[in-house]
Design a protein around this motif. Structure first.
Motif, PDB file in Angstrom:
ATOM      1  N   ASN A 162      46.285  39.095  39.962  1.00 46.77           N
ATOM      2  CA  ASN A 162      45.374  39.730  39.653  1.00 46.77           C
ATOM      3  C   ASN A 162      45.606  40.241  37.879  1.00 46.77           C
ATOM      4  O   ASN A 162      46.808  40.049  37.467  1.00 46.77           O
ATOM      5  CB  ASN A 162      44.891  41.151  40.019  1.00 46.77           C
ATOM      6  N   ASN A 198      46.362  46.399  47.242  1.00 49.38           N
ATOM      7  CA  ASN A 198      45.237  46.020  47.919  1.00 49.38           C
ATOM      8  C   ASN A 198      45.469  44.313  48.252  1.00 49.38           C
ATOM      9  O   ASN A 198      45.424  43.665  47.403  1.00 49.38           O
ATOM     10  CB  ASN A 198      43.844  46.326  47.108  1.00 49.38           C
ATOM     11  N   THR A 199      45.668  44.326  49.488  1.00 48.69           N
ATOM     12  CA  THR A 199      46.003  43.007  50.049  1.00 48.69           C
ATOM     13  C   THR A 199      44.681  41.908  50.210  1.00 48.69           C
ATOM     14  O   THR A 199      44.781  40.537  50.572  1.00 48.69           O
ATOM     15  CB  THR A 199      46.851  42.857  51.413  1.00 48.69           C
ATOM     16  N   PHE A 200      43.677  42.292  49.724  1.00 52.28           N
ATOM     17  CA  PHE A 200      42.412  41.485  49.892  1.00 52.28           C
ATOM     18  C   PHE A 200      41.780  41.563  48.322  1.00 52.28           C
ATOM     19  O   PHE A 200      40.587  40.877  48.154  1.00 52.28           O
ATOM     20  CB  PHE A 200      41.484  42.179  50.944  1.00 52.28           C
ATOM     21  N   LEU A 201      42.730  41.527  47.511  1.00 51.16           N
ATOM     22  CA  LEU A 201      42.233  41.573  46.139  1.00 51.16           C
ATOM     23  C   LEU A 201      43.096  40.568  45.401  1.00 51.16           C
ATOM     24  O   LEU A 201      44.297  40.395  45.340  1.00 51.16           O
ATOM     25  CB  LEU A 201      42.494  42.827  45.256  1.00 51.16           C
ATOM     26  N   THR A 202      42.127  39.339  44.988  1.00 53.87           N
ATOM     27  CA  THR A 202      43.134  38.398  43.948  1.00 53.87           C
ATOM     28  C   THR A 202      42.064  37.611  43.186  1.00 53.87           C
ATOM     29  O   THR A 202      40.926  37.647  43.569  1.00 53.87           O
ATOM     30  CB  THR A 202      43.837  37.329  44.864  1.00 53.87           C
ATOM     31  N   ARG A 215      49.215  36.722  45.532  1.00 53.03           N
ATOM     32  CA  ARG A 215      48.051  37.138  45.183  1.00 53.03           C
ATOM     33  C   ARG A 215      48.018  37.176  43.368  1.00 53.03           C
ATOM     34  O   ARG A 215      49.526  37.443  43.000  1.00 53.03           O
ATOM     35  CB  ARG A 215      47.433  38.682  45.483  1.00 53.03           C
ATOM     36  N   SER A 225      52.882  39.444  44.675  1.00 57.15           N
ATOM     37  CA  SER A 225      51.732  39.355  44.006  1.00 57.15           C
ATOM     38  C   SER A 225      52.170  39.390  42.216  1.00 57.15           C
ATOM     39  O   SER A 225      53.277  39.909  42.165  1.00 57.15           O
ATOM     40  CB  SER A 225      50.760  40.506  44.250  1.00 57.15           C
ATOM     41  N   LEU A 275      40.349  43.255  36.599  1.00 55.10           N
ATOM     42  CA  LEU A 275      40.182  44.498  36.737  1.00 55.10           C
ATOM     43  C   LEU A 275      39.782  45.427  35.658  1.00 55.10           C
ATOM     44  O   LEU A 275      40.700  45.744  34.910  1.00 55.10           O
ATOM     45  CB  LEU A 275      40.912  45.373  37.859  1.00 55.10           C
ATOM     46  N   ARG A 333      42.682  33.794  37.395  1.00 52.44           N
ATOM     47  CA  ARG A 333      41.837  33.009  38.225  1.00 52.44           C
ATOM     48  C   ARG A 333      42.357  31.663  38.890  1.00 52.44           C
ATOM     49  O   ARG A 333      42.513  31.467  40.169  1.00 52.44           O
ATOM     50  CB  ARG A 333      40.528  32.619  37.956  1.00 52.44           C
ATOM     51  N   VAL A 389      41.139  38.586  40.367  1.00 50.70           N
ATOM     52  CA  VAL A 389      40.322  39.680  39.638  1.00 50.70           C
ATOM     53  C   VAL A 389      40.883  40.038  38.398  1.00 50.70           C
ATOM     54  O   VAL A 389      41.993  40.486  38.255  1.00 50.70           O
ATOM     55  CB  VAL A 389      39.919  40.811  40.855  1.00 50.70           C
ATOM     56  N   ALA A 393      46.116  47.171  42.537  1.00 48.35           N
ATOM     57  CA  ALA A 393      46.300  45.746  42.418  1.00 48.35           C
ATOM     58  C   ALA A 393      47.359  45.313  43.229  1.00 48.35           C
ATOM     59  O   ALA A 393      47.332  44.242  44.033  1.00 48.35           O
ATOM     60  CB  ALA A 393      46.138  45.115  40.982  1.00 48.35           C
TER      61      ALA A 393
END
Length: 238
Positions: free
Chosen positions: A169, A221-225, A167, A126, A229, A157, A227, A218
């Protein structure tokens, strides 16, 4: 300790103090191996003086420098770019050089990192970039900073889609008590911090550790991209 970072290699680009230093301390505490990189590797090496931290030279405004860093390091698991170039001032005071330096360092620099490091990163790797609350709440004297931060949000994004499943972020801090405000002078800095502590919803100024904790989130959390924050005490709400 979160096992997600244990023995993973994290490249942290930025200075030897403030938020960058807090991030390095936080990921080390989670068992990561850290490479710090900036324009003065010797200064970074002296500042950290930790066997778990290696220091490298990179200039994010120079693509050749980024390429050479990628070649020296090979694969890294995560990259955190905290680098910035200050561009405060009202529109009549801003020089083109100041604005370009801000954009080159904080927007184009991370794009170059993505270009040259993403092909060397694992699928679960990431990037964490840095935006800022000025992108969401305009204020006098922050035009170039706000424009830069808004661009970082767009880059975040876009890269999240283009580099997937890697990912991407961003952390978007509010007013944080670091050396970034020292140029105001002691009295003006104290007045600013007092005013913002009185008006923002959490009734205090942020710390570098607040931001470092968000970076760890960030990274892990492997389901966060895609974003940006906001870690800003609710400052843009008032």
């Amino acid at each position: 300790m979160t096992a997600a970072l244990e023995q993973r290699t994290i490249l942290v680009v930025g200075r030897e103090s403030g938020i960058a230093r807090a991030v390095v301390g936080a990921v080390l505490a989670h068992g990561a191996k850290v490479v710090v990189a900036g324009r003065d590797a010797a200064r970074l090496r002296a500042a950290y003086d930790d066997p778990g931290v290696a220091a490298e030279t990179v200039d994010l405004t120079d693509e050749t420098s980024v390429v050479r860093l990628a070649e020296r390091l090979g694969q890294v698991d995560h990259i955190v770019s905290t680098a910035s170039a200050r561009a405060r001032g009202q529109v009549g005071e801003l020089s083109q050089a100041t604005m370009l330096a801000s954009f080159d360092t904080k927007v184009l620099g991370p794009i170059l990192l993505a270009k040259h490091f993403a092909p060397r990163m694992p699928a679960d790797g990431s990037f964490v970039l840095f935006s800022g609350s000025s992108a969401r709440k305009p204020s006098i004297g922050m035009l170039a900073v706000a424009a830069t931060n808004g661009a970082v949000d767009v880059v975040t994004r876009s890269l999240a889609v283009e580099l997937a499943p890697i990912r991407v972020n961003a952390i978007s801090p509010g007013t944080i008590d670091t050396g970034a405000y020292d140029a105001l002078g002691e009295d003006r800095k104290a007045a600013l911090f007092a005013q913002r502590s009185e008006t923002n919803p959490v009734r205090r100024i942020g710390t570098a550790d607040d931001i470092a904790e968000a970076v760890v989130f960030a990274l892990t959390n492997t389901f966060l991209t895609g974003v940006s924050l906001a870690v800003d005490g609710g400052e843009p709400l008032v």
